[in-house]
Scaffold this motif. Structure first.
Motif, PDB file in Angstrom:
ATOM      1  N   ILE A  97      33.883  62.138  66.184  1.00 58.64           N
ATOM      2  CA  ILE A  97      34.777  61.022  65.864  1.00 58.64           C
ATOM      3  C   ILE A  97      34.472  60.547  64.447  1.00 58.64           C
ATOM      4  CG2 ILE A  97      35.379  58.637  66.448  1.00 58.64           C
ATOM      5  CD1 ILE A  97      34.761  59.344  69.360  1.00 58.64           C
ATOM      6  N   THR A 103      43.728  61.647  67.186  1.00 56.57           N
ATOM      7  CA  THR A 103      43.515  62.425  68.407  1.00 56.57           C
ATOM      8  C   THR A 103      44.841  62.740  69.083  1.00 56.57           C
ATOM      9  OG1 THR A 103      41.327  61.451  68.765  1.00 56.57           O
ATOM     10  CG2 THR A 103      42.426  62.430  70.682  1.00 56.57           C
ATOM     11  N   ALA A 109      44.246  55.521  64.741  1.00 58.68           N
ATOM     12  CA  ALA A 109      43.015  56.208  64.382  1.00 58.68           C
ATOM     13  C   ALA A 109      41.875  55.199  64.286  1.00 58.68           C
ATOM     14  CB  ALA A 109      43.193  56.938  63.055  1.00 58.68           C
ATOM     15  N   PRO A 110      40.657  55.614  64.524  1.00 61.97           N
ATOM     16  CA  PRO A 110      39.537  54.673  64.437  1.00 61.97           C
ATOM     17  C   PRO A 110      39.255  54.246  63.005  1.00 61.97           C
ATOM     18  CG  PRO A 110      38.740  56.906  64.835  1.00 61.97           C
ATOM     19  CD  PRO A 110      40.225  56.951  64.947  1.00 61.97           C
ATOM     20  N   MET A 138      38.524  51.190  67.723  1.00 63.45           N
ATOM     21  CA  MET A 138      39.263  52.380  68.144  1.00 63.45           C
ATOM     22  C   MET A 138      39.851  52.164  69.522  1.00 63.45           C
ATOM     23  SD  MET A 138      36.231  55.051  69.185  1.00 63.45           S
ATOM     24  CE  MET A 138      35.172  54.696  70.598  1.00 63.45           C
ATOM     25  N   ASN A 141      41.311  56.185  73.868  1.00 59.21           N
ATOM     26  CA  ASN A 141      41.797  57.574  73.837  1.00 59.21           C
ATOM     27  C   ASN A 141      41.518  58.186  72.463  1.00 59.21           C
ATOM     28  OD1 ASN A 141      43.405  55.760  75.617  1.00 59.21           O
ATOM     29  ND2 ASN A 141      44.202  57.709  76.357  1.00 59.21           N
ATOM     30  N   THR A 142      40.251  58.336  72.136  1.00 60.67           N
ATOM     31  CA  THR A 142      39.839  58.863  70.847  1.00 60.67           C
ATOM     32  C   THR A 142      38.853  60.008  71.044  1.00 60.67           C
ATOM     33  OG1 THR A 142      40.123  56.720  69.733  1.00 60.67           O
ATOM     34  CG2 THR A 142      38.694  58.323  68.659  1.00 60.67           C
ATOM     35  N   GLY A 143      39.056  61.095  70.313  1.00 59.46           N
ATOM     36  CA  GLY A 143      38.149  62.236  70.420  1.00 59.46           C
ATOM     37  C   GLY A 143      38.220  62.858  71.798  1.00 59.46           C
ATOM     38  N   TYR A 145      37.556  62.382  75.552  1.00 62.29           N
ATOM     39  CA  TYR A 145      37.366  61.177  76.356  1.00 62.29           C
ATOM     40  C   TYR A 145      37.620  61.436  77.834  1.00 62.29           C
ATOM     41  CZ  TYR A 145      42.463  60.894  75.587  1.00 62.29           C
ATOM     42  OH  TYR A 145      43.804  61.173  75.496  1.00 62.29           O
ATOM     43  N   PRO A 301      35.559  57.580  74.914  1.00 62.44           N
ATOM     44  CA  PRO A 301      34.983  58.854  74.479  1.00 62.44           C
ATOM     45  C   PRO A 301      33.683  59.168  75.210  1.00 62.44           C
ATOM     46  CG  PRO A 301      35.699  57.582  72.585  1.00 62.44           C
ATOM     47  CD  PRO A 301      35.809  56.679  73.772  1.00 62.44           C
TER      48      PRO A 301
END
Length: 310
Positions: A97, A103, A109-110, A138, A141-143, A145, A301
């Protein structure tokens, strides 16, 4: 040590009548120097056939190629690795991340910022002592997860309510499907899963779509698990389903999400956006994907990884 597979056509006759033929068949091999009769017996074992009278292989070739999980071929111990003891190899299955990472198209985006810089911290601590403290903003739902039931259902367990035993050290059944689908048939159906015992296992779907992660191509045409495939996994006792694709569902068919709906209702965890599944054997690995215990949160994540006997 490389894996080996046999490529061939075959004709099988049964002792009680009838026959079966196949073309372009591929079969995992425990070693590259098996006799043709031994390969024929492996074929019978893999297909689960009874009362076989005669097997004829045509155009047999043995090639160096990753195993796909043929039944009757032990791939869990490195195929003759000997007494490796308790040593394991760790394979990281998570995307890193970073600030600005996209993603899922359309989701934020973070952003990463300093709360306390190293320079500023020097005034707060003894000489020679410094720290960095950072803030990340973030969406869950990032990277790579994990989805808990709360992600889909208001009364489902949130991240803090998950049993660690359902997230750590799970027996992994990896389905290497990267060469088994095309744009006209993106859905993973139960038929392609049905030759495995998935009870109590983490089912990991290797589609190869992670090659596009972070690029515009990742957002369309992605493989997914069909509702029928989700139903089969639930009925057969899977405890977690992971995929290296955009989503466990088809995001191009409207707002329905049958795989999420069915799996999370049954308490089966979902892990999306995995990567590097091609480095994990079909059987024999242990899978872990544990998020922090955040109350009132459904998705977060994970650092997903596989432990493989050395």
């Amino acid at each position: 040590m490389p894996d080996y597979r046999a490529h061939f056509d075959f004709d099988i006759r049964f002792a009680n009548g009838g026959a079966l033929s196949g073309t372009g068949f591929r079969l995992d091999l425990p070693s590259p120097d098996l006799a043709q009769d031994d390969i024929a017996r492996l074929l019978v074992t893999h297909l689960g056939l009874a009362l076989v009278d005669e097997v004829a292989l045509r155009g047999l070739r043995v090639v160096s190629e990753p195993h796909r999980g043929s039944r009757g071929v032990d791939t869990s111990t490195g195929l003759g690795a000997g007494d490796a003891g308790s040593r394991t190899r760790i394979v990281d299955l998570s995307h890193p991340i970073r600030a600005g990472l996209v993603t899922y198209p359309g989701l934020p985006a973070p952003t990463i910022a300093s709360h306390l810089t190293r320079e500023d911290s020097r005034a707060k601590y003894a000489p020679g002592t410094e720290f960095a403290m950072d803030v990340i903003t973030m969406i869950g739902n990032t990277g790579t997860y994990l989805d808990s039931p709360f992600h889909r259902y208001a009364d489902g367990p949130d991240l803090a309510g998950l049993e660690l035993s359902s997230l750590v050290g799970l027996r992994a059944e990896v389905f290497h499907l990267d060469d088994a689908w095309d744009q006209s048939r993106r859905g993973i159906r139960p038929e392609i899963l049905a030759d495995r015992d998935v009870r109590g296992a983490a089912v990991l779907l290797h589609t190869g779509w992670d090659a596009w992660f972070g690029r515009p191509e990742y957002g369309s045409g992605a493989p997914f698990l069909t509702g029928e495939g989700a139903e089969w996994l639930i009925e057969n006792g899977a405890v977690l389903v992971g995929i290296d694709s955009l989503n466990i569902d088809d995001t191009e068919s409207g707002g329905e999400r049958p795989a999420h709906t069915l799996l999370l209702a049954a308490g089966v965890h979902v892990v999306e956006h995995l990567t590097n599944l091609g480095a994990v054997p079909p059987r024999g690995a242990r899978f872990t994907a544990a998020p922090p215990a955040v109350e009132g949160f459904g998705t977060f994540p994970v650092r997903a990884f596989a432990e493989i006997p050395a």
